[in-house]
Design a protein around this motif. Structure first.
Motif, mmCIF file in Angstrom:
data_model
loop_
_atom_site.group_PDB
_atom_site.id
_atom_site.type_symbol
_atom_site.label_atom_id
_atom_site.label_comp_id
_atom_site.label_asym_id
_atom_site.label_seq_id
_atom_site.Cartn_x
_atom_site.Cartn_y
_atom_site.Cartn_z
ATOM 1 N N ARG A 159 0.839 -1.206 0.000
ATOM 2 C CA ARG A 159 0.000 0.000 0.000
ATOM 3 C C ARG A 159 0.867 1.245 0.000
ATOM 4 O O ARG A 159 0.547 2.234 -0.655
ATOM 5 C CB ARG A 159 -0.932 -0.016 1.211
ATOM 6 C CG ARG A 159 -2.105 -0.988 1.046
ATOM 7 C CD ARG A 159 -2.944 -1.052 2.301
ATOM 8 N NE ARG A 159 -3.390 0.264 2.723
ATOM 9 C CZ ARG A 159 -3.550 0.643 3.998
ATOM 10 N NH1 ARG A 159 -3.306 -0.227 4.960
ATOM 11 N NH2 ARG A 159 -3.962 1.844 4.291
ATOM 12 N N GLY A 178 1.812 2.292 -3.219
ATOM 13 C CA GLY A 178 0.726 2.760 -4.058
ATOM 14 C C GLY A 178 -0.080 1.660 -4.715
ATOM 15 O O GLY A 178 -0.930 1.934 -5.553
ATOM 16 N N THR A 179 0.165 0.400 -4.335
ATOM 17 C CA THR A 179 -0.590 -0.691 -4.938
ATOM 18 C C THR A 179 -1.937 -0.818 -4.242
ATOM 19 O O THR A 179 -1.996 -0.844 -3.020
ATOM 20 C CB THR A 179 0.174 -2.018 -4.786
ATOM 21 O OG1 THR A 179 1.491 -1.823 -5.276
ATOM 22 C CG2 THR A 179 -0.502 -3.131 -5.556
ATOM 23 N N ARG A 180 -3.020 -0.866 -5.033
ATOM 24 C CA ARG A 180 -4.332 -1.008 -4.403
ATOM 25 C C ARG A 180 -5.304 -1.694 -5.353
ATOM 26 O O ARG A 180 -4.947 -2.010 -6.501
ATOM 27 C CB ARG A 180 -4.863 0.356 -3.970
ATOM 28 C CG ARG A 180 -4.966 1.352 -5.099
ATOM 29 C CD ARG A 180 -4.967 2.775 -4.532
ATOM 30 N NE ARG A 180 -4.900 3.754 -5.586
ATOM 31 C CZ ARG A 180 -5.943 4.460 -6.033
ATOM 32 N NH1 ARG A 180 -7.135 4.283 -5.497
ATOM 33 N NH2 ARG A 180 -5.802 5.330 -7.001
ATOM 34 N N GLY A 181 -6.499 -1.918 -4.862
ATOM 35 C CA GLY A 181 -7.561 -2.476 -5.688
ATOM 36 C C GLY A 181 -7.202 -3.816 -6.313
ATOM 37 O O GLY A 181 -6.674 -4.699 -5.650
ATOM 38 N N PRO A 208 -7.829 11.460 -0.195
ATOM 39 C CA PRO A 208 -8.180 10.164 -0.785
ATOM 40 C C PRO A 208 -6.926 9.506 -1.367
ATOM 41 O O PRO A 208 -5.968 10.193 -1.712
ATOM 42 C CB PRO A 208 -9.159 10.532 -1.899
ATOM 43 C CG PRO A 208 -8.831 11.946 -2.245
ATOM 44 C CD PRO A 208 -8.352 12.586 -0.980
ATOM 45 N N GLU A 209 -6.966 8.163 -1.447
ATOM 46 C CA GLU A 209 -5.792 7.427 -1.897
ATOM 47 C C GLU A 209 -5.290 7.945 -3.254
ATOM 48 O O GLU A 209 -4.088 8.032 -3.492
ATOM 49 C CB GLU A 209 -6.133 5.935 -1.979
ATOM 50 C CG GLU A 209 -4.980 5.007 -2.313
ATOM 51 C CD GLU A 209 -3.835 5.026 -1.288
ATOM 52 O OE1 GLU A 209 -4.116 5.092 -0.081
ATOM 53 O OE2 GLU A 209 -2.675 4.977 -1.708
ATOM 54 N N SER A 210 -6.226 8.330 -4.118
ATOM 55 C CA SER A 210 -5.827 8.751 -5.464
ATOM 56 C C SER A 210 -4.974 10.014 -5.437
ATOM 57 O O SER A 210 -4.201 10.277 -6.350
ATOM 58 C CB SER A 210 -7.075 8.973 -6.314
ATOM 59 O OG SER A 210 -7.948 9.869 -5.662
ATOM 60 N N ALA A 211 -5.110 10.818 -4.358
ATOM 61 C CA ALA A 211 -4.345 12.061 -4.282
ATOM 62 C C ALA A 211 -2.979 11.843 -3.640
ATOM 63 O O ALA A 211 -2.191 12.774 -3.511
ATOM 64 C CB ALA A 211 -5.136 13.098 -3.490
ATOM 65 N N ARG A 217 -0.513 9.740 -4.635
ATOM 66 C CA ARG A 217 0.520 9.110 -5.449
ATOM 67 C C ARG A 217 1.864 9.835 -5.318
ATOM 68 O O ARG A 217 2.885 9.216 -5.090
ATOM 69 C CB ARG A 217 0.078 9.071 -6.908
ATOM 70 C CG ARG A 217 0.606 7.823 -7.612
ATOM 71 C CD ARG A 217 0.058 7.721 -9.002
ATOM 72 N NE ARG A 217 0.874 8.509 -9.909
ATOM 73 C CZ ARG A 217 0.454 8.937 -11.101
ATOM 74 N NH1 ARG A 217 -0.772 8.672 -11.484
ATOM 75 N NH2 ARG A 217 1.236 9.620 -11.867
ATOM 76 N N SER A 259 3.524 0.642 -9.507
ATOM 77 C CA SER A 259 2.258 1.102 -8.950
ATOM 78 C C SER A 259 2.150 2.620 -8.920
ATOM 79 O O SER A 259 1.068 3.167 -9.089
ATOM 80 C CB SER A 259 2.090 0.557 -7.532
ATOM 81 O OG SER A 259 1.866 -0.829 -7.576
ATOM 82 N N ARG A 280 3.734 4.532 -10.963
ATOM 83 C CA ARG A 280 4.038 5.004 -12.319
ATOM 84 C C ARG A 280 5.150 6.043 -12.304
ATOM 85 O O ARG A 280 5.021 7.149 -12.804
ATOM 86 C CB ARG A 280 2.765 5.542 -12.989
ATOM 87 C CG ARG A 280 1.875 4.390 -13.498
ATOM 88 C CD ARG A 280 0.520 4.886 -13.900
ATOM 89 N NE ARG A 280 -0.392 4.961 -12.777
ATOM 90 C CZ ARG A 280 -1.469 5.732 -12.729
ATOM 91 N NH1 ARG A 280 -1.737 6.531 -13.728
ATOM 92 N NH2 ARG A 280 -2.259 5.718 -11.682
#
Lengths: 270, 256, 253
Positions: A165, A168-171, C76-79, C81, C114, C116
């Motif tokens: 995690r 950045g690995t998820r889903g 949120p997780e998306s923010a 990275r 992950s 990128r």
């Protein structure tokens, strides 16, 4: 000892598989050919397992029956695994209300016996191999979902998931890279045991006349047909019964064997 | 008290986990075994306790008070274990039965090896001896209701209730915090002094062992690379591995 | 120096409002870029909870963690990275922090994939070399390595995205005594050559002394002492830090 169990399971399963394969190219007699003159013959060099009430060679019917036993097993277990494992991983990985919904759904299916489901399906669509496979498959979904969820919860608590995690690995990537490889062995065990259950269920459905219809020979229907001769020709029931026992025992031993051989704690101790 | 000679333990076809270990512990004596994980120190302890799995092959000799233990049938061994010979494990949570009150577990160890019904008194006495401030409350608790340090004290109480000649400690403080470790070590020291029991103390931490034991045996890859009197061994370690251990411990010292 | 981390009134409660436990009960501090901070505490002090919050792997009950101006505690997780590429953790036990069914090369390359992160094809081999492992190690599985080597692999994974901050949670306490010094040295070298900001959490004061310039002592979710490491070791002001120091087993002279 553990290895012995595994190899014994492998041998028994191998026997069933070879029987099914052989039946595709060769059977001693036509398994559908009724020969009234040869009814209920005992074992002899011509008919090693004898003949049934229609004068058909039992050995030939057993060989062909292996095919249906495996077919039902493979299809229903695959169906159950394809639905159950992703559901279980989803429940374990996401948790919260998603987990609640999935688990309550599996509870409901659990409470519904495969037999009842099969009767239902047979009533609607008519009894066939297909309805038997569908019923057994659906009834086996909860077992896979539960196993997968329990395994996933264990994996989710591992530090390597935390590290992933942080990477950045998820889903889906987390599920594919970290969860699935670490619960695959568990799913394999479940598949093996599910296979044994499916064979038993198929036989039961056949016996009740809710599975593959006559004249196709399945072990369940053979058992059913032998019933009327139980006192005059008891061997009639013995052969299909033995075949079912061999297959069920084989897959159970195989499942236990896989579990023991892949459990690192047990592996280190041996 | 304990004499170990040419002890060798092997599992399956793998190279022996313990090779040709010899040492002796006199009456009331204390020996510390130090080594890294996988050095064979715990296997040595289990061999002495007769707790190795059946497929282990044990060679050499282990004598307790002159009686040979190697090759002793298990039912004979169990009479000794918990009586003349006891052990305290690293993880006090897994070494205690979570479903049984602590007092009963300790009493059980007592009853197995003694007659009479004064078990409760004896349990309270021994809980007090391991430094429990409120023995009665602890005796009526379940393991999960105790702290890590208290659990380790309870295990120690179980190990000494039958006044054994030898207590084997296998990393008894490794799972504990340092503050608690210091207290438990002090308790063990006092208890051994009071009972006069001999002790075999296993640890990866040379500083811990040095605090408690008069003699040290250093193990590496299943072999004893050095043994001797503690002060001597710390002052002038001869084997490179011992030298490295002592150097690392000195370098890790933070008190000015 | 520029402030990098700002931790404000951080609380984390486990197990609900009524019967719960405060793992962290109001913690405030800042970390400057390039600083090396040690967090000292025993089990139950809240140090592991703090690590997770600093690495945005858990969410606080109240309070917040601000990293370089961004509130990570409620993002949120998306923010996250960019944040994850800049802040990487190293965990205590490499036996459990490396996926046993992945090859070392894939493990070390995971953050690159992950997150990128733009990288050259030889990047994984490079970081493995940086931690003292052969590039061929990438083809093998974690169980083929010793404990110390596995921790090197975990460090390589953390270094792969070229982070700015390394958070090490008890980085050596699961390792053998003689290996500890090597890993501590490796961390010290990496921090120096890459000008990393380092947060080390440990109950072992010698590790904090060898790696950090400033330290905080955590007890039951609160900071009971903070200051330069030298001062903490030479003259601790709090009773707790004093007893902690006194409890460390040391060889007699």
């Amino acid at each position: 000892m553990r290895k012995l169990q595994f190899y014994l399971g492998l041998a028994l399963v191998g026997l069933v598989v070879s029987a099914a394969l052989v039946s595709l190219v060769w059977t001693p007699y036509d398994p559908l050919q009724v020969v009234p003159a040869d009814r209920l013959l005992g074992p002899s060099p011509a008919h090693p397992f004898g003949t049934d009430g229609f004068g058909i060679d039992i050995a030939s019917r057993l060989l062909v029956g292996a095919r249906y036993c495996l077919l039902v097993g493979i299809v229903s277990v695959t169906l159950a695994a394809l639905v159950g494992v992703p559901l279980g991983i989803l429940a374990g990985q996401v948790g919260g209300w998603v987990s609640e919904v999935v688990m309550r759904l599996t509870d409901i299916v659990y409470a519904l016996p495969a037999l009842l489901l099969a009767i239902l399906l047979a009533a609607i669509f008519g009894g066939s191999t297909l309805t038997a496979m569908a019923a057994i498959g659906v009834a086996t979904v909860p077992a896979f979902a539960r196993t997968a969820r329990a395994g996933t919860l264990q994996v989710m608590a591992a530090d390597y998931v935390l590290a992933a995690r942080a990477c950045g690995t998820r889903g889906v990537a987390l599920a594919a890279r970290h969860i699935w490889p670490n619960i695959a062995a568990l799913a394999g065990v479940q598949a093996s045991i599910g296979f044994a259950m499916a064979i038993l269920a198929e036989a039961a459905l056949g016996y009740l006349g809710l599975g593959t219809p006559r004249p196709t020979p399945t072990w369940g229907t053979m058992l059913r047909d032998s019933q009327e001769f139980l006192f005059t020709a008891p061997l009639q029931a013995l052969w299909p019964g033995l075949a079912i026992a061999v297959a069920v025992l084989g897959f159970n031993l195989l499942g236990d064997g896989i579990r023991d051989l892949t459990d690192p704690r047990l592996r280190e101790a041996s | 008290m304990l004499a170990v000679e040419h002890l060798t333990v092997a599992f399956g076809r793998r190279p022996p986990a313990v090779r040709d270990i010899s040492f002796a512990i006199p009456e009331g004596g204390r020996l510390g075994i130090i080594g890294a994980s996988g050095s064979g120190k715990s296997v040595t302890a289990l061999a002495i306790m007769g707790l190795l799995p059946e497929y282990a092959r044990v060679g050499g000799s282990v004598k307790l008070g002159g009686a040979e233990l190697v090759g002793l049938p298990d039912h004979e061994y169990s009479k000794l274990r918990g009586d003349a010979l006891t052990m305290v494990f690293q993880e006090p949570m897994t070494a205690l039965d979570p479903t049984m009150r602590v007092g009963r577990q300790i009493a059980e160890a007592y009853r197995l090896h003694a007659q009479g019904s004064k078990a409760r008194d004896e349990v309270l006495r021994v809980l007090a001896a391991v430094g429990m401030p409120d023995p009665a409350r602890v005796a009526d608790s379940y393991p999960h209701e105790l702290s890590g340090g208290q659990r380790q004290r309870a295990l120690t109480a179980m190990a000494v209730i039958n006044r054994p000649g030898l207590v084997v400690f296998d990393e008894p403080t490794t799972a504990l915090d340092m503050l608690v470790q210091a207290q438990v070590l002090e308790m063990i020291d006092g208890l051994l002094r009071a009972t006069g029991a001999s002790c075999l103390f296993i640890s990866h931490d040379i500083a811990v062992v040095a605090q408690l034991c008069a003699h040290i045996l250093v193990m590496q890859d299943g072999q004893a690379v050095e043994q001797g009197e503690t002060g001597q061994l710390l002052r002038a370690p001869r084997h490179p591995y011992t030298q490295a251990l002592v150097a690392a411990a000195r370098k890790g010292a933070v008190r000015g | 120096m520029a402030e990098l981390y700002r931790v404000e009134s951080l609380c984390r409660r486990f197990g609900g409002a009524a019967a719960g436990v405060d793992a962290l009960a109001g913690v405030d501090f800042q970390i400057a870029a390039g600083e090396r901070l040690g967090i000292v505490g025993e089990s139950g002090s809240g140090k592991t909870t703090l690590v997770r919050l600093l690495a945005a792997l858990d969410r606080p009950t109240s309070g917040r963690v601000v990293f370089d101006g961004m509130d990570t505690s409620n993002a949120p997780e998306s923010a996250l990275r960019r944040f994850r590429a800049r802040v990487q953790p190293v965990f205590q036990d490499p036996r459990s922090s490396l996926n046993p069914r992945m090859r070392v090369g894939d493990i070390v390359g995971e953050p690159l994939r992950s997150l990128r992160v733009a990288h050259t094809s030889g990047r994984v081999g490079e970081v493995l070399a940086d931690v003292g492992l052969e590039p061929e190690a990438g083809k093998r599985y974690p169980h083929e390595f010793s404990g110390g080597q596995r921790q090197r692999i975990a460090i390589a994974r953390a270094l792969a995205p070229e982070p700015q901050v390394l958070i090490a949670d008890e980085p050596v306490s699961a390792l053998d005594v003689l290996v500890r010094g090597q890993i501590v040295q490796l961390l010290a070298d990496l921090v120096a050559t890459r000008r990393l900001t380092l947060i080390v959490v440990s109950h072992d004061l010698s590790v904090v002394r060898d790696l950090c310039e400033r330290a905080m002592v955590l007890r039951q979710g609160k900071i009971v002492e903070r200051g330069p490491v030298g001062q903490l070791l030479a003259g601790p002001r709090s009773e707790y830090a004093r007893s902690l120091l006194a409890a460390i087993p040391e060889l007699p002279e």
